[in-house]
Design a protein around this motif. Structure first.
Motif, PDB file in Angstrom:
ATOM      1  N   PRO A  77     -11.505   5.590  16.993  1.00  0.00           N
ATOM      2  CA  PRO A  77     -12.761   5.724  16.744  1.00  0.00           C
ATOM      3  C   PRO A  77     -13.383   7.226  16.806  1.00  0.00           C
ATOM      4  N   LEU A  78     -14.183   7.686  15.891  1.00  0.00           N
ATOM      5  CA  LEU A  78     -14.590   9.165  15.955  1.00  0.00           C
ATOM      6  C   LEU A  78     -15.844   8.853  15.920  1.00  0.00           C
ATOM      7  N   ARG A  79     -16.884   9.832  16.612  1.00  0.00           N
ATOM      8  CA  ARG A  79     -18.414  10.084  16.594  1.00  0.00           C
ATOM      9  C   ARG A  79     -18.712  10.698  15.617  1.00  0.00           C
ATOM     10  N   GLU A  80     -19.523  10.527  14.574  1.00  0.00           N
ATOM     11  CA  GLU A  80     -20.033  11.119  13.316  1.00  0.00           C
ATOM     12  C   GLU A  80     -18.553  11.616  12.214  1.00  0.00           C
ATOM     13  N   GLY A  81     -17.580  10.901  12.802  1.00  0.00           N
ATOM     14  CA  GLY A  81     -16.494  11.300  11.832  1.00  0.00           C
ATOM     15  C   GLY A  81     -15.964  12.707  12.136  1.00  0.00           C
ATOM     16  N   ARG A  82     -16.445  13.245  13.477  1.00  0.00           N
ATOM     17  CA  ARG A  82     -15.857  14.697  13.539  1.00  0.00           C
ATOM     18  C   ARG A  82     -15.327  15.051  14.923  1.00  0.00           C
ATOM     19  N   ALA A 101     -14.890  16.060  24.024  1.00  0.00           N
ATOM     20  CA  ALA A 101     -15.692  15.724  22.772  1.00  0.00           C
ATOM     21  C   ALA A 101     -16.473  17.249  22.877  1.00  0.00           C
ATOM     22  N   ALA A 102     -16.971  17.679  21.509  1.00  0.00           N
ATOM     23  CA  ALA A 102     -17.530  19.079  21.413  1.00  0.00           C
ATOM     24  C   ALA A 102     -18.701  18.820  20.341  1.00  0.00           C
ATOM     25  N   PRO A 103     -19.906  19.837  20.609  1.00  0.00           N
ATOM     26  CA  PRO A 103     -20.824  19.722  19.667  1.00  0.00           C
ATOM     27  C   PRO A 103     -20.153  20.463  18.487  1.00  0.00           C
ATOM     28  N   PRO A 104     -21.171  20.025  17.174  1.00  0.00           N
ATOM     29  CA  PRO A 104     -20.838  20.659  15.848  1.00  0.00           C
ATOM     30  C   PRO A 104     -20.518  22.125  15.762  1.00  0.00           C
ATOM     31  N   GLY A 105     -19.461  22.502  14.929  1.00  0.00           N
ATOM     32  CA  GLY A 105     -19.147  23.958  14.886  1.00  0.00           C
ATOM     33  C   GLY A 105     -18.147  24.586  15.770  1.00  0.00           C
ATOM     34  N   THR A 106     -17.942  23.742  16.848  1.00  0.00           N
ATOM     35  CA  THR A 106     -16.756  24.279  17.772  1.00  0.00           C
ATOM     36  C   THR A 106     -15.554  24.349  17.346  1.00  0.00           C
ATOM     37  N   GLY A 107     -14.884  23.527  16.296  1.00  0.00           N
ATOM     38  CA  GLY A 107     -13.618  23.489  15.792  1.00  0.00           C
ATOM     39  C   GLY A 107     -12.799  22.896  16.644  1.00  0.00           C
ATOM     40  N   VAL A 123     -10.180  15.162  13.006  1.00  0.00           N
ATOM     41  CA  VAL A 123     -11.138  15.654  13.860  1.00  0.00           C
ATOM     42  C   VAL A 123     -11.597  16.882  13.642  1.00  0.00           C
ATOM     43  N   GLN A 124     -12.942  17.439  13.604  1.00  0.00           N
ATOM     44  CA  GLN A 124     -13.423  18.578  13.294  1.00  0.00           C
ATOM     45  C   GLN A 124     -13.758  19.630  14.649  1.00  0.00           C
ATOM     46  N   ASP A 125     -14.192  18.685  15.613  1.00  0.00           N
ATOM     47  CA  ASP A 125     -14.710  19.693  16.892  1.00  0.00           C
ATOM     48  C   ASP A 125     -14.119  18.760  18.398  1.00  0.00           C
ATOM     49  N   VAL A 126     -13.106  19.623  18.883  1.00  0.00           N
ATOM     50  CA  VAL A 126     -12.514  18.952  20.007  1.00  0.00           C
ATOM     51  C   VAL A 126     -12.105  20.335  20.869  1.00  0.00           C
ATOM     52  N   VAL A 127     -12.316  20.096  22.140  1.00  0.00           N
ATOM     53  CA  VAL A 127     -11.709  21.147  23.109  1.00  0.00           C
ATOM     54  C   VAL A 127     -10.473  20.388  23.973  1.00  0.00           C
ATOM     55  N   THR A 128      -9.296  20.697  23.943  1.00  0.00           N
ATOM     56  CA  THR A 128      -8.265  20.309  24.917  1.00  0.00           C
ATOM     57  C   THR A 128      -7.705  21.042  25.738  1.00  0.00           C
ATOM     58  N   LYS A 129      -6.956  20.758  26.634  1.00  0.00           N
ATOM     59  CA  LYS A 129      -6.220  21.478  27.797  1.00  0.00           C
ATOM     60  C   LYS A 129      -4.910  20.867  27.934  1.00  0.00           C
ATOM     61  N   SER A 130      -3.784  21.561  27.886  1.00  0.00           N
ATOM     62  CA  SER A 130      -2.645  20.762  28.249  1.00  0.00           C
ATOM     63  C   SER A 130      -2.318  21.456  29.593  1.00  0.00           C
ATOM     64  N   VAL A 131      -2.035  20.491  30.537  1.00  0.00           N
ATOM     65  CA  VAL A 131      -1.580  20.720  31.896  1.00  0.00           C
ATOM     66  C   VAL A 131      -0.028  20.100  31.935  1.00  0.00           C
ATOM     67  N   GLY A 132       0.887  20.956  32.833  1.00  0.00           N
ATOM     68  CA  GLY A 132       2.064  20.366  32.840  1.00  0.00           C
ATOM     69  C   GLY A 132       3.102  20.972  31.851  1.00  0.00           C
ATOM     70  N   SER A 133       3.930  20.069  31.540  1.00  0.00           N
ATOM     71  CA  SER A 133       5.068  20.305  30.433  1.00  0.00           C
ATOM     72  C   SER A 133       4.284  20.702  29.070  1.00  0.00           C
ATOM     73  N   SER A 134       5.028  21.800  28.282  1.00  0.00           N
ATOM     74  CA  SER A 134       4.729  22.348  27.167  1.00  0.00           C
ATOM     75  C   SER A 134       5.592  21.696  26.083  1.00  0.00           C
ATOM     76  N   ASN A 135       6.353  20.925  26.412  1.00  0.00           N
ATOM     77  CA  ASN A 135       7.508  20.238  25.604  1.00  0.00           C
ATOM     78  C   ASN A 135       6.439  19.481  24.289  1.00  0.00           C
ATOM     79  N   PRO A 136       7.090  19.875  23.205  1.00  0.00           N
ATOM     80  CA  PRO A 136       5.980  19.045  21.903  1.00  0.00           C
ATOM     81  C   PRO A 136       6.192  17.536  22.071  1.00  0.00           C
ATOM     82  N   HIS A 137       7.293  17.171  22.330  1.00  0.00           N
ATOM     83  CA  HIS A 137       7.325  15.530  22.268  1.00  0.00           C
ATOM     84  C   HIS A 137       6.195  15.199  23.415  1.00  0.00           C
ATOM     85  N   ASN A 138       6.551  15.523  24.506  1.00  0.00           N
ATOM     86  CA  ASN A 138       5.567  15.012  25.750  1.00  0.00           C
ATOM     87  C   ASN A 138       4.228  15.187  25.424  1.00  0.00           C
ATOM     88  N   MET A 139       3.917  16.538  24.895  1.00  0.00           N
ATOM     89  CA  MET A 139       2.482  16.939  24.487  1.00  0.00           C
ATOM     90  C   MET A 139       1.913  15.957  23.338  1.00  0.00           C
TER      91      MET A 139
END
Length: 182
Positions: A77-82, A101-107, A123-139
């Protein structure tokens, strides 16, 4: 008629190749190479899935991974489709991700494998952080795990037997403003 609609919806799917791993098996005549592909597929309207495929040649591995991804799609489920409705964390193995979740225009502020998931998800606006493994499969598995735990206010209201307005409240009011008025 229904078959035609199914074909049209399949054509709208966007797939992104995230990672290819080459492995070598040493045999009598030299080395035999095999390839493993990791692919993310989505309709850019709230559905996403990932898949892996292994084969002796790259195109075949990608095809297998794409088929697996199409079979394993989930709806988010997405809020406002973005953006997402709320902040959520997910983990798989040693990989942990935090999605906000991020405000409009964040990217899309996300690292490589997670970026592919959000671009195919729509998704058009989201802020993420990866902690720990940087293995693409696990991420990717951690990101999908987090997205499975996302819920819309409508779903929560239905589960609790309340109205959506009782769940959401007022989003635009800040706690500082309420203290000043009271």
């Amino acid at each position: 008629m229904q078959r035609q609609d199914f074909d049209r919806s399949e054509n709208e799917l966007v797939d992104k190749l995230v990672h290819i791993n080459r492995v070598a098996k040493v045999v009598k005549g030299g080395r035999r190479f095999g390839f493993a592909a990791l692919v993310v597929v989505g309709d850019q309207k709230g559905r996403v899935g990932f898949g892996t495929g292994k084969a002796r040649e790259v195109p075949e591995a990608i095809r297998k991974a794409t088929e697996a991804a199409k079979r394993a799609m989930i709806r988010v489920p997405l809020r406002e489709g973005r953006t997402l409705h709320h902040d959520v964390t997910g983990r798989h193995g040693a990989g942990k991700v935090v999605l906000r979740a991020a405000p409009p225009g964040t990217g899309i502020i996300a690292g490589g494998p997670m970026r592919a998931v959000f671009e195919t998800l729509g998704v058009q606006d989201v802020v993420t952080k990866s902690v720990g493994s940087s293995n693409p499969h696990n991420m990717i598995k951690a990101t999908i795990d987090a997205l499975k735990n996302c819920a819309s206010p409508r779903q929560i209201a239905a589960k609790r037997g309340k109205k959506v307005s009782e769940i959401v409240g007022r989003r635009d009011s800040s706690p500082v403003k309420e203290q000043a008025d009271g």
